[in-house]
Scaffold this motif. Sequence first.
Motif, PDB file in Angstrom:
ATOM      1  N   ALA A   1       9.034   8.762  13.452  1.00 38.93           N
ATOM      2  CA  ALA A   1      10.458   8.586  13.170  1.00 38.93           C
ATOM      3  C   ALA A   1      11.272   8.560  14.463  1.00 38.93           C
ATOM      4  N   TYR A   2      10.959   9.450  15.399  1.00 39.23           N
ATOM      5  CA  TYR A   2      11.659   9.434  16.688  1.00 39.23           C
ATOM      6  C   TYR A   2      11.433   8.106  17.400  1.00 39.23           C
ATOM      7  N   LEU A   3      10.186   7.629  17.365  1.00 42.40           N
ATOM      8  CA  LEU A   3       9.869   6.359  18.018  1.00 42.40           C
ATOM      9  C   LEU A   3      10.682   5.221  17.419  1.00 42.40           C
ATOM     10  N   LEU A   4      10.754   5.161  16.100  1.00 42.55           N
ATOM     11  CA  LEU A   4      11.482   4.071  15.452  1.00 42.55           C
ATOM     12  C   LEU A   4      12.976   4.135  15.753  1.00 42.55           C
ATOM     13  N   ILE A   5      13.555   5.319  15.698  1.00 44.82           N
ATOM     14  CA  ILE A   5      14.988   5.447  16.008  1.00 44.82           C
ATOM     15  C   ILE A   5      15.244   5.010  17.444  1.00 44.82           C
ATOM     16  N   GLY A   6      14.339   5.385  18.347  1.00 44.86           N
ATOM     17  CA  GLY A   6      14.478   4.931  19.732  1.00 44.86           C
ATOM     18  C   GLY A   6      14.450   3.421  19.852  1.00 44.86           C
ATOM     19  N   LEU A   7      13.563   2.771  19.104  1.00 43.17           N
ATOM     20  CA  LEU A   7      13.477   1.312  19.152  1.00 43.17           C
ATOM     21  C   LEU A   7      14.737   0.661  18.580  1.00 43.17           C
ATOM     22  N   ILE A   8      15.338   1.284  17.581  1.00 46.59           N
ATOM     23  CA  ILE A   8      16.597   0.755  17.048  1.00 46.59           C
ATOM     24  C   ILE A   8      17.684   0.847  18.105  1.00 46.59           C
TER      25      ILE A   8
ATOM     26  N   LEU B   1       0.824  -1.206   0.000  1.00 48.46           N
ATOM     27  CA  LEU B   1       0.000   0.000   0.000  1.00 48.46           C
ATOM     28  C   LEU B   1       0.859   1.257   0.000  1.00 48.46           C
ATOM     29  N   LEU B   2       1.934   1.249   0.748  1.00 44.95           N
ATOM     30  CA  LEU B   2       2.805   2.419   0.820  1.00 44.95           C
ATOM     31  C   LEU B   2       3.414   2.738  -0.539  1.00 44.95           C
ATOM     32  N   GLN B   3       3.660   1.713  -1.339  1.00 44.32           N
ATOM     33  CA  GLN B   3       4.213   1.938  -2.670  1.00 44.32           C
ATOM     34  C   GLN B   3       3.235   2.666  -3.581  1.00 44.32           C
TER      35      GLN B   3
ATOM     36  N   ALA C   1      17.981   4.858   8.248  1.00 42.62           N
ATOM     37  CA  ALA C   1      18.250   5.907   7.261  1.00 42.62           C
ATOM     38  C   ALA C   1      16.957   6.582   6.828  1.00 42.62           C
ATOM     39  N   GLU C   2      15.903   5.787   6.635  1.00 42.57           N
ATOM     40  CA  GLU C   2      14.621   6.355   6.222  1.00 42.57           C
ATOM     41  C   GLU C   2      14.009   7.215   7.322  1.00 42.57           C
ATOM     42  N   ALA C   3      14.128   6.768   8.576  1.00 43.21           N
ATOM     43  CA  ALA C   3      13.584   7.552   9.689  1.00 43.21           C
ATOM     44  C   ALA C   3      14.318   8.884   9.834  1.00 43.21           C
ATOM     45  N   HIS C   4      15.636   8.856   9.692  1.00 40.21           N
ATOM     46  CA  HIS C   4      16.397  10.105   9.765  1.00 40.21           C
ATOM     47  C   HIS C   4      16.043  11.035   8.611  1.00 40.21           C
ATOM     48  N   ARG C   5      15.824  10.489   7.406  1.00 34.33           N
ATOM     49  CA  ARG C   5      15.428  11.338   6.289  1.00 34.33           C
ATOM     50  C   ARG C   5      14.056  11.971   6.557  1.00 34.33           C
ATOM     51  N   ALA C   6      13.147  11.215   7.148  1.00 38.12           N
ATOM     52  CA  ALA C   6      11.836  11.769   7.495  1.00 38.12           C
ATOM     53  C   ALA C   6      11.981  12.962   8.433  1.00 38.12           C
ATOM     54  N   LEU C   7      12.900  12.857   9.383  1.00 38.09           N
ATOM     55  CA  LEU C   7      13.112  13.962  10.326  1.00 38.09           C
ATOM     56  C   LEU C   7      13.816  15.137   9.673  1.00 38.09           C
ATOM     57  N   GLU C   8      14.671  14.860   8.695  1.00 40.61           N
ATOM     58  CA  GLU C   8      15.286  15.958   7.956  1.00 40.61           C
ATOM     59  C   GLU C   8      14.237  16.743   7.186  1.00 40.61           C
TER      60      GLU C   8
ATOM     61  N   ALA D   1       8.298   7.552   7.326  1.00 43.44           N
ATOM     62  CA  ALA D   1       8.463   6.934   8.643  1.00 43.44           C
ATOM     63  C   ALA D   1       7.759   5.584   8.712  1.00 43.44           C
ATOM     64  N   LEU D   2       6.598   5.475   8.071  1.00 48.57           N
ATOM     65  CA  LEU D   2       5.881   4.193   8.044  1.00 48.57           C
ATOM     66  C   LEU D   2       6.634   3.166   7.199  1.00 48.57           C
ATOM     67  N   ILE D   3       7.230   3.605   6.092  1.00 44.16           N
ATOM     68  CA  ILE D   3       8.064   2.701   5.306  1.00 44.16           C
ATOM     69  C   ILE D   3       9.225   2.188   6.165  1.00 44.16           C
ATOM     70  N   ALA D   4       9.819   3.101   6.922  1.00 42.85           N
ATOM     71  CA  ALA D   4      10.919   2.719   7.811  1.00 42.85           C
ATOM     72  C   ALA D   4      10.462   1.689   8.844  1.00 42.85           C
ATOM     73  N   ARG D   5       9.282   1.895   9.391  1.00 41.72           N
ATOM     74  CA  ARG D   5       8.752   0.937  10.371  1.00 41.72           C
ATOM     75  C   ARG D   5       8.558  -0.436   9.738  1.00 41.72           C
TER      76      ARG D   5
END
Length: 504
Positions: free
Chosen positions: A406-413, A358-360, A391-398, A374-378
């Motif tokens: 994105a913050y949540l996902l980076i935290g989980l990593i 769906l994201l595609q 990388a995708e989460a950081h790009r979302a934040l940029e 951020a959802l793609i990153a998740r």
Amino acid sequence: MYPALARTELFKQPDPVILRDMIAASYGIYLDDTRTRTLETAIQQRSHALGMSAERYTNQLSNQPDQHELQLLTEELLNHETQFFRNRPHMQALREVILPELHQRLPPDQPLRLWSAGCATGEEAYSLAITVLEALGEPLPRPVSIWATDLSSATLTRAKAGVYKGRSLAHLTPQQRVRYFEAHGAELTVASRVRCLVQFDQFNLLDPIPAQGQGIDILFCQNVTIYFQINTCRALMERFYHTLNDGGVLFLGFSETLWNIFNKLRWREVGESFVYYKDTEKTGAQRYRRTIALPADPGLTSRGLPAPTAACQPELSRTTRRPSHPSQPPIDHGTTSAIIEQVQSLLDTGQTEEALSLLQSLPLVGSAAPQILALIARAHANRGDFELAGAEAHRALELNPLTTEAYLLIGLIYVRQNRHSAAVVQFERARYLDNQSPVLAFHLAECYRQLGRRDDALREYRNCMRQLTLHPPDKLLDGVAARWLSEICWRSMEELRPERKYNL
């Protein structure tokens, strides 16, 4: 030459961050904090190969840079795993629309020129060659050349050999296996008439593009720029823009976007994929738009995509900023929001592949782009591809520093890397944006517990339980039913209560 550096003096304490910045400056690849251990692993591999400690290696290379050794270190960081026809929607668009359109538009006998930038072990370049043969027929009605480049000399050696087996062949049809390969046991060798269309060269994308890469009609650069910082990506896109012919088409990975980064190339939906193309007065927007739609299909649409508005666009140079194209209709935000909600539900119930599919279908433009990314990153994290997800989460934040997911996902990593203090920073940033999320409160509680901060952990467990009362017991939150998450909080609080210590 480089091993001789092992005999020199140590100047200061080694710092991998210096090497990280050297790699970014030389090759564009930026290792954010979630990939620190990837760099440490690469340093271990190179230092072991040279017979020195990781500390000495880091110090030597930081203080006495050797470009050849820095490239070898960088090659250790690259993900060379790929497949034939990895991105099927792109290849379908290329075969059914873009190649026939270009063949019709270009003057007779003018060469059709393609570039696979970041070709790794060659599967993408050979997929392009096969697609050209399928679309235009044999013998080819015009000259075709495919320039395939990569930073790694080792992967280029494998690409030139053209011998493949295993997972890289998974997407080939039985007909393609027979027609375009020669079988040798479990291995397939690319047929000579396919290989002769491709020229492989070692090339750093930060270098000036040589004559071989000028006048390109079709440019594939997939899953490369997601690892670049925005300024590096912007500079590369400027070079790509000038190397593309008028009407030339750029294919990026589906999680890569130029929204709020580079505004000279236009978006277009072609079947189930989105591509960029160079639109100038010479080619004409109306002419190109008429010819870039798949055959009639009730399941396919053709949506125009606007340039970012001035209010949300970061400061760009005068040469990069460009007014939006009024001829392109607006995005259907209602449909986008509905799909985002559906994707979140699918991810909560563990249906990762359905969510990615769906994201595609969503274009990475407009104000929803950072959330989509951020959802793609998740989804990629759910697959276990944590480097790409980071990388995708950081790009979302940029693109938008207010992207909570994105913050949540980076935290989980960071949690996965047992870096709980770093995770707390990310979770707190997410909670500042969304203070009603029981999931955030739970992850904060778990991190505080790991760090020995009992009172903070108890507070966050209580916050989580209080926020869970607002949700139905059976509602899934990140794949866990609300009642079970509440039960986990209660048990964790019981284990942390001071009186339990004395009862023991």
